[in-house]
Design a protein around this motif. Structure first.
Motif, PDB file in Angstrom:
ATOM      1  N   MET A   1       0.852  -1.184   0.000  1.00 53.98           N
ATOM      2  CA  MET A   1       0.000   0.000   0.000  1.00 53.98           C
ATOM      3  C   MET A   1       0.894   1.244   0.000  1.00 53.98           C
ATOM      4  O   MET A   1       1.313   1.737   1.063  1.00 53.98           O
ATOM      5  N   LYS A   2       1.228   1.733  -1.238  1.00 50.08           N
ATOM      6  CA  LYS A   2       2.215   2.793  -1.377  1.00 50.08           C
ATOM      7  C   LYS A   2       1.812   4.075  -0.675  1.00 50.08           C
ATOM      8  O   LYS A   2       2.667   4.825  -0.215  1.00 50.08           O
ATOM      9  N   HIS A   3       0.519   4.342  -0.687  1.00 47.79           N
ATOM     10  CA  HIS A   3       0.078   5.647  -0.167  1.00 47.79           C
ATOM     11  C   HIS A   3      -0.481   5.585   1.252  1.00 47.79           C
ATOM     12  O   HIS A   3      -1.065   6.558   1.719  1.00 47.79           O
ATOM     13  N   LEU A   4      -0.294   4.444   1.928  1.00 47.95           N
ATOM     14  CA  LEU A   4      -0.881   4.311   3.265  1.00 47.95           C
ATOM     15  C   LEU A   4      -0.169   5.210   4.268  1.00 47.95           C
ATOM     16  O   LEU A   4       1.021   5.126   4.466  1.00 47.95           O
ATOM     17  N   VAL A   5      -0.889   6.100   4.867  1.00 47.09           N
ATOM     18  CA  VAL A   5      -0.344   7.028   5.854  1.00 47.09           C
ATOM     19  C   VAL A   5      -1.004   6.742   7.190  1.00 47.09           C
ATOM     20  O   VAL A   5      -2.221   6.866   7.318  1.00 47.09           O
ATOM     21  N   ARG A   6      -0.211   6.328   8.182  1.00 47.14           N
ATOM     22  CA  ARG A   6      -0.765   5.987   9.488  1.00 47.14           C
ATOM     23  C   ARG A   6      -0.757   7.225  10.390  1.00 47.14           C
ATOM     24  O   ARG A   6       0.285   7.810  10.629  1.00 47.14           O
ATOM     25  N   ILE A   7      -1.916   7.583  10.890  1.00 44.01           N
ATOM     26  CA  ILE A   7      -2.036   8.680  11.840  1.00 44.01           C
ATOM     27  C   ILE A   7      -2.998   8.283  12.927  1.00 44.01           C
ATOM     28  O   ILE A   7      -3.788   7.390  12.758  1.00 44.01           O
ATOM     29  N   ILE A  64     -10.957   1.843   7.965  1.00 42.58           N
ATOM     30  CA  ILE A  64      -9.962   2.877   7.750  1.00 42.58           C
ATOM     31  C   ILE A  64     -10.686   4.025   7.048  1.00 42.58           C
ATOM     32  O   ILE A  64     -11.887   3.928   6.762  1.00 42.58           O
ATOM     33  N   TYR A  65      -9.975   5.105   6.754  1.00 36.31           N
ATOM     34  CA  TYR A  65     -10.589   6.249   6.091  1.00 36.31           C
ATOM     35  C   TYR A  65      -9.746   6.665   4.899  1.00 36.31           C
ATOM     36  O   TYR A  65      -8.544   6.404   4.840  1.00 36.31           O
ATOM     37  N   THR A  66     -10.389   7.317   3.937  1.00 33.92           N
ATOM     38  CA  THR A  66      -9.687   7.697   2.714  1.00 33.92           C
ATOM     39  C   THR A  66     -10.218   9.018   2.174  1.00 33.92           C
ATOM     40  O   THR A  66     -11.308   9.470   2.557  1.00 33.92           O
ATOM     41  N   ASP A  67      -9.438   9.612   1.268  1.00 32.14           N
ATOM     42  CA  ASP A  67      -9.891  10.803   0.555  1.00 32.14           C
ATOM     43  C   ASP A  67     -10.707  10.378  -0.658  1.00 32.14           C
ATOM     44  O   ASP A  67     -10.856   9.178  -0.945  1.00 32.14           O
ATOM     45  N   ALA A  68     -11.240  11.317  -1.406  1.00 34.95           N
ATOM     46  CA  ALA A  68     -12.148  11.016  -2.507  1.00 34.95           C
ATOM     47  C   ALA A  68     -11.490  10.277  -3.661  1.00 34.95           C
ATOM     48  O   ALA A  68     -12.162   9.566  -4.413  1.00 34.95           O
ATOM     49  N   LYS A  69     -10.182  10.416  -3.814  1.00 37.39           N
ATOM     50  CA  LYS A  69      -9.486   9.758  -4.917  1.00 37.39           C
ATOM     51  C   LYS A  69      -8.837   8.434  -4.509  1.00 37.39           C
ATOM     52  O   LYS A  69      -8.310   7.722  -5.357  1.00 37.39           O
ATOM     53  N   GLY A  70      -8.861   8.134  -3.223  1.00 37.97           N
ATOM     54  CA  GLY A  70      -8.212   6.918  -2.761  1.00 37.97           C
ATOM     55  C   GLY A  70      -6.700   7.008  -2.799  1.00 37.97           C
ATOM     56  O   GLY A  70      -6.007   5.989  -2.880  1.00 37.97           O
ATOM     57  N   ASP A  71      -6.171   8.221  -2.730  1.00 33.53           N
ATOM     58  CA  ASP A  71      -4.715   8.403  -2.748  1.00 33.53           C
ATOM     59  C   ASP A  71      -4.093   8.223  -1.371  1.00 33.53           C
ATOM     60  O   ASP A  71      -2.924   7.861  -1.253  1.00 33.53           O
ATOM     61  N   TYR A  72      -4.877   8.486  -0.342  1.00 36.98           N
ATOM     62  CA  TYR A  72      -4.363   8.385   1.023  1.00 36.98           C
ATOM     63  C   TYR A  72      -5.361   7.629   1.896  1.00 36.98           C
ATOM     64  O   TYR A  72      -6.569   7.783   1.758  1.00 36.98           O
ATOM     65  N   ALA A  73      -4.828   6.818   2.803  1.00 33.40           N
ATOM     66  CA  ALA A  73      -5.659   6.087   3.753  1.00 33.40           C
ATOM     67  C   ALA A  73      -5.234   6.456   5.159  1.00 33.40           C
ATOM     68  O   ALA A  73      -4.035   6.562   5.440  1.00 33.40           O
TER      69      ALA A  73
END
Length: 240
Positions: A1-7, A64-73
Motif C-alpha cells: 500500500m504505497k500511499h498508506l499514511v498511518r495517523i 480505515i478512512y480515505t480521501d475522494a481519490k483513494g490516494d491516502y488512507a
C-alpha cells in the motif's frame, strides 16, 4: 500500500473536524479504486460526517478512512469532539453483529440457569485467562439465562487448548466438566478422541470476525469482545 499514511485521528485533523461539515456521497468508483490500490477486497465505502473523507470497511469489521481519490488512507479513530465519543468505535460495534438464530447451537456446551429464558453465546478458549475471569467473575450471579459455550481454542497462543477443548466436549457430562475446569482447574478423566466440533467452532469464529476470546454474542446479534463486567452483560441481555 504505497500511499498508506498511518495517523492517530484522535489527535489529528479528522478528530478536530469531525461533524464540522455535512456528509457527502462517496464517488461511485472509489470502492473499485481502493480495491485495486490496496490489493485487498473492500466490503463497503460509506460517507462520514467530514466532507471529502470516507469510511472504508474491509475484512467485514476493519475500518480505515480515505480521501475522494483513494490516494491516502488514514488508520485510527474518528472522534466527534462535541459529543466526546468515537465515531469509529460506534461503527465497529454496529458491524459486529450476526444472526443469533443461525448459530449452530448443537456445537456448544449448553448451560441453563434458572428458567433459561435469556440467551447468550460465548466463544472461549479453556486456557485463556480472560475466559476464566469471565466465568469466575462476570457471569457469576447472572440467572435465568441459557449460555451456549463454543469451545474455540487459539492454538497459536495456547498449544494445549485444542486437546483440553476436545476432552471437555467428549466427557459424559459436558456442563459439569466445563464448571470443573473453569472453577477447579480439573479436566475430565477421558480421551479427547471423539467426534467433536472444535475445528468447526474455530472456523465459525473466524467467519464471524472473532479473533480473540472471550467473545460474547447476545440474542440481538451483537458481538462483544472481552471479559466485560457483569452489569454490562445484564444490560446487553435485555437489549433489543
Amino acid at each position: 500500500m504505497k500511499h498508506l499514511v498511518r495517523i492517530m485521528m484522535a489527535a489529528g485533523l479528522l478528530a478536530v473536524a469531525a461533524c464540522s461539515a455535512q456528509a457527502d456521497t462517496p464517488p461511485k468508483d472509489l470502492k473499485a479504486t481502493l480495491t485495486k490500490k490496496l490489493g485487498r477486497p473492500v466490503d463497503a465505502v460509506n460517507s462520514t460526517p467530514v466532507k471529502g473523507i470516507y469510511e472504508v470497511v474491509m475484512g467485514k469489521r476493519q475500518i480505515i478512512y480515505t480521501d475522494a481519490k483513494g490516494d491516502y488512507a488514514f488508520v485510527g479513530e474518528m472522534i466527534d469532539v462535541a459529543k466526546k465519543e468515537s465515531i469509529t468505535e460506534k461503527r465497529i460495534a454496529a458491524l459486529m453483529t450476526t444472526d443469533f438464530a443461525k448459530l449452530p447451537l448443537a456445537d456448544a456446551v449448553k448451560i441453563v440457569r434458572g428458567d433459561g429464558s435469556r440467551k447468550l453465546a460465548v466463544f472461549t478458549d479453556p486456557d485463556c485467562p480472560f475466559c476464566k475471569r469471565l466465568e469466575q467473575q462476570s457471569l457469576v450471579g447472572i440467572d435465568n439465562v441459557t449460555i451456549y459455550n463454543f469451545l474455540m481454542p487459539l492454538p497459536g497462543l495456547h498449544p494445549d487448548a485444542v486437546r483440553k477443548s476436545a476432552m471437555i466436549w467428549c466427557s459424559k457430562d459436558q456442563s459439569a466438566s466445563w464448571r470443573n475446569w473453569f472453577f477447579e482447574g480439573k479436566l475430565p478423566d477421558n480421551s479427547p478422541e471423539c467426534d467433536n466440533p472444535v475445528q468447526r467452532n474455530m472456523t465459525l469464529g473466524e467467519s464471524l470476525g472473532i479473533s480473540g476470546t472471550p467473545a460474547l454474542i447476545f440474542a440481538n446479534g451483537q458481538i462483544v469482545s472481552g471479559a466485560i463486567p457483569r452489569e454490562q452483560i445484564e444490560t446487553l441481555l435485555g437489549a433489543k
